[in-house]
Design a protein around this motif. Structure first.
Motif, PDB file in Angstrom:
ATOM      1  N   LEU A 104       0.814  -1.222   0.000  1.00 59.04           N
ATOM      2  CA  LEU A 104       0.000   0.000   0.000  1.00 59.04           C
ATOM      3  C   LEU A 104       0.846   1.271   0.000  1.00 59.04           C
ATOM      4  O   LEU A 104       0.536   2.207  -0.760  1.00 59.04           O
ATOM      5  CB  LEU A 104      -0.953  -0.022   1.197  1.00 59.04           C
ATOM      6  CG  LEU A 104      -1.922   1.152   1.302  1.00 59.04           C
ATOM      7  CD1 LEU A 104      -2.829   1.197   0.079  1.00 59.04           C
ATOM      8  CD2 LEU A 104      -2.753   1.052   2.578  1.00 59.04           C
ATOM      9  N   PRO A 105       1.918   1.393   0.815  1.00 55.36           N
ATOM     10  CA  PRO A 105       2.705   2.634   0.779  1.00 55.36           C
ATOM     11  C   PRO A 105       3.340   2.911  -0.584  1.00 55.36           C
ATOM     12  O   PRO A 105       3.445   4.070  -0.988  1.00 55.36           O
ATOM     13  CB  PRO A 105       3.772   2.405   1.854  1.00 55.36           C
ATOM     14  CG  PRO A 105       3.158   1.442   2.796  1.00 55.36           C
ATOM     15  CD  PRO A 105       2.342   0.539   1.932  1.00 55.36           C
ATOM     16  N   ALA A 106       3.766   1.868  -1.299  1.00 57.72           N
ATOM     17  CA  ALA A 106       4.339   2.079  -2.625  1.00 57.72           C
ATOM     18  C   ALA A 106       3.302   2.652  -3.581  1.00 57.72           C
ATOM     19  O   ALA A 106       3.610   3.515  -4.414  1.00 57.72           O
ATOM     20  CB  ALA A 106       4.889   0.761  -3.164  1.00 57.72           C
ATOM     21  N   ILE A 166       5.442  15.905  -3.690  1.00 58.11           N
ATOM     22  CA  ILE A 166       6.733  15.266  -3.963  1.00 58.11           C
ATOM     23  C   ILE A 166       7.487  14.996  -2.661  1.00 58.11           C
ATOM     24  O   ILE A 166       8.096  13.930  -2.484  1.00 58.11           O
ATOM     25  CB  ILE A 166       7.559  16.150  -4.908  1.00 58.11           C
ATOM     26  CG1 ILE A 166       6.899  16.199  -6.289  1.00 58.11           C
ATOM     27  CG2 ILE A 166       8.980  15.619  -5.040  1.00 58.11           C
ATOM     28  CD1 ILE A 166       7.553  17.161  -7.250  1.00 58.11           C
ATOM     29  N   ALA A 167       7.458  15.952  -1.724  1.00 58.33           N
ATOM     30  CA  ALA A 167       8.165  15.769  -0.453  1.00 58.33           C
ATOM     31  C   ALA A 167       7.573  14.614   0.344  1.00 58.33           C
ATOM     32  O   ALA A 167       8.300  13.749   0.859  1.00 58.33           O
ATOM     33  CB  ALA A 167       8.124  17.060   0.358  1.00 58.33           C
ATOM     34  N   SER A 168       6.248  14.581   0.457  1.00 57.29           N
ATOM     35  CA  SER A 168       5.609  13.482   1.203  1.00 57.29           C
ATOM     36  C   SER A 168       5.830  12.146   0.504  1.00 57.29           C
ATOM     37  O   SER A 168       6.048  11.116   1.163  1.00 57.29           O
ATOM     38  CB  SER A 168       4.116  13.766   1.360  1.00 57.29           C
ATOM     39  OG  SER A 168       3.508  13.928   0.089  1.00 57.29           O
ATOM     40  N   SER A 169       5.798  12.129  -0.832  1.00 55.11           N
ATOM     41  CA  SER A 169       6.045  10.883  -1.556  1.00 55.11           C
ATOM     42  C   SER A 169       7.482  10.399  -1.357  1.00 55.11           C
ATOM     43  O   SER A 169       7.722   9.195  -1.183  1.00 55.11           O
ATOM     44  CB  SER A 169       5.760  11.095  -3.042  1.00 55.11           C
ATOM     45  OG  SER A 169       6.093   9.943  -3.796  1.00 55.11           O
ATOM     46  N   ALA A 170       8.432  11.338  -1.369  1.00 56.08           N
ATOM     47  CA  ALA A 170       9.830  10.952  -1.158  1.00 56.08           C
ATOM     48  C   ALA A 170      10.043  10.392   0.238  1.00 56.08           C
ATOM     49  O   ALA A 170      10.721   9.375   0.431  1.00 56.08           O
ATOM     50  CB  ALA A 170      10.741  12.155  -1.390  1.00 56.08           C
ATOM     51  N   VAL A 171       9.451  11.060   1.236  1.00 48.83           N
ATOM     52  CA  VAL A 171       9.597  10.572   2.616  1.00 48.83           C
ATOM     53  C   VAL A 171       8.957   9.197   2.765  1.00 48.83           C
ATOM     54  O   VAL A 171       9.523   8.286   3.396  1.00 48.83           O
ATOM     55  CB  VAL A 171       8.976  11.574   3.600  1.00 48.83           C
ATOM     56  CG1 VAL A 171       8.922  10.994   4.999  1.00 48.83           C
ATOM     57  CG2 VAL A 171       9.775  12.872   3.604  1.00 48.83           C
ATOM     58  N   LEU A 172       7.772   9.019   2.183  1.00 49.08           N
ATOM     59  CA  LEU A 172       7.104   7.719   2.282  1.00 49.08           C
ATOM     60  C   LEU A 172       7.909   6.634   1.561  1.00 49.08           C
ATOM     61  O   LEU A 172       7.975   5.488   2.021  1.00 49.08           O
ATOM     62  CB  LEU A 172       5.705   7.826   1.672  1.00 49.08           C
ATOM     63  CG  LEU A 172       4.697   6.743   2.095  1.00 49.08           C
ATOM     64  CD1 LEU A 172       4.461   6.799   3.594  1.00 49.08           C
ATOM     65  CD2 LEU A 172       3.375   6.944   1.364  1.00 49.08           C
ATOM     66  N   GLY A 173       8.543   6.990   0.457  1.00 49.80           N
ATOM     67  CA  GLY A 173       9.383   6.019  -0.236  1.00 49.80           C
ATOM     68  C   GLY A 173      10.604   5.622   0.571  1.00 49.80           C
ATOM     69  O   GLY A 173      10.985   4.448   0.622  1.00 49.80           O
TER      70      GLY A 173
END
Length: 271
Positions: A104-106, A166-173
């Motif tokens: 799910l996070p991906a 983009i920042a939240s996606s990078a942190v989640l990645g």
């Protein structure tokens, strides 16, 4: 630091989203709605990673406490997280099954980027619409400059959603990669435990025990045959002795009967 780094990183991503919402949402309510949506998706991904990390920590704790072979594998599996029991049972049995990975996070990382781009596109649409209206209503150069100032600022506000996404996606990645790395270390520790305290529950160990038992039985087979031959000889000797004793008893019985008949015949003759 290794323990609290994921939480600090997650808080940093949430802080970026909050900063974008606080700075740009005052002048553009649409940015606030997109930022709130990004925050909700980001929190959903973080909650899923938190459950995933707790399951990994639970597996590591159970493996660290495993010093000796447990009496029952099923009882030991009950101490693990529900999401890991089936995979761990199959790996102990000898199946090359991978431990569950966060999916799910991906997916949510891509959704966060799309939400940021969506906010930017909506902001650009509003900006271009405002620019067109300003150009139509302006009559001189100074008026055109004054009328274009507000749409250009709105364009800057619109790009704030892309920054948040983009920042939240990078942190989640990054958090997903860290959780996968931690699960990889737990899988290696599980393989070490399978080669150690949990080896008695593996399929190879059971097969090895069966082959060892068959080997021991085949090694004892000559001794068993020898003992059976000895027993057969003893039974044969006992039967021969019993037959001889029976023949002697029958002969003695016949001799006694013959003597008795002779004595009776003499008495009859005398009479």
């Amino acid at each position: 630091m290794r323990k609290y780094f994921p939480m600090l990183l997650f808080a940093l991503g949430l802080l970026v989203v909050g900063w974008v919402a606080a700075v740009h949402a005052i002048n553009n309510p649409m940015v606030l709605g997109v930022c709130l949506l990004i925050a909700v998706v980001y929190l959903l991904g973080g909650a899923d990673l938190l459950r995933y990390r707790k399951a990994t920590v639970n597996l590591q704790t159970a493996l660290d406490a495993l010093q000796d072979t447990p009496a029952d594998l099923a009882h030991w599996l009950q101490s693990l997280d529900v999401s890991l029991r089936a995979a761990v049972r199959l790996r102990v049995a000898g199946e090359r099954v991978a431990l569950p990975a966060p999916t799910l996070p991906a997916y949510l990382s891509g959704v966060l980027v799309l939400l940021g781009m969506l906010g930017t596109l909506l902001g650009m649409m509003v900006t271009l619409r405002g620019t067109g209206i300003a150009l139509e209503s302006a009559s001189d150069l100074q008026a055109i400059r004054d009328s274009l100032a507000a749409p250009v600022k709105g364009l800057g506000y619109a790009f704030g959603t892309s920054i948040a996404g983009i920042a939240s996606s990078a942190v989640l990645g990054v958090l997903t990669a860290l959780c996968r790395r931690q699960r990889l270390f737990a899988a290696r520790a599980l393989d070490t435990a399978i080669a150690g305290p949990l080896q008695v529950f593996t399929r190879d160990h059971r097969q090895e025990g069966t082959w060892q038992l068959l080997h021991n039985q085949s090694a004892l087979l000559p001794t068993l045959v020898e003992r059976l031959q000895t027993l057969a000889d003893a039974i044969e000797r006992r039967d021969a002795a019993a037959h001889a004793q029976q023949a002697e008893r029958q002969q003695a019985f016949l001799d006694r009967n013959e003597a008795a008949y002779l004595q009776l015949a003499e008495r009859v003759q005398q009479s």
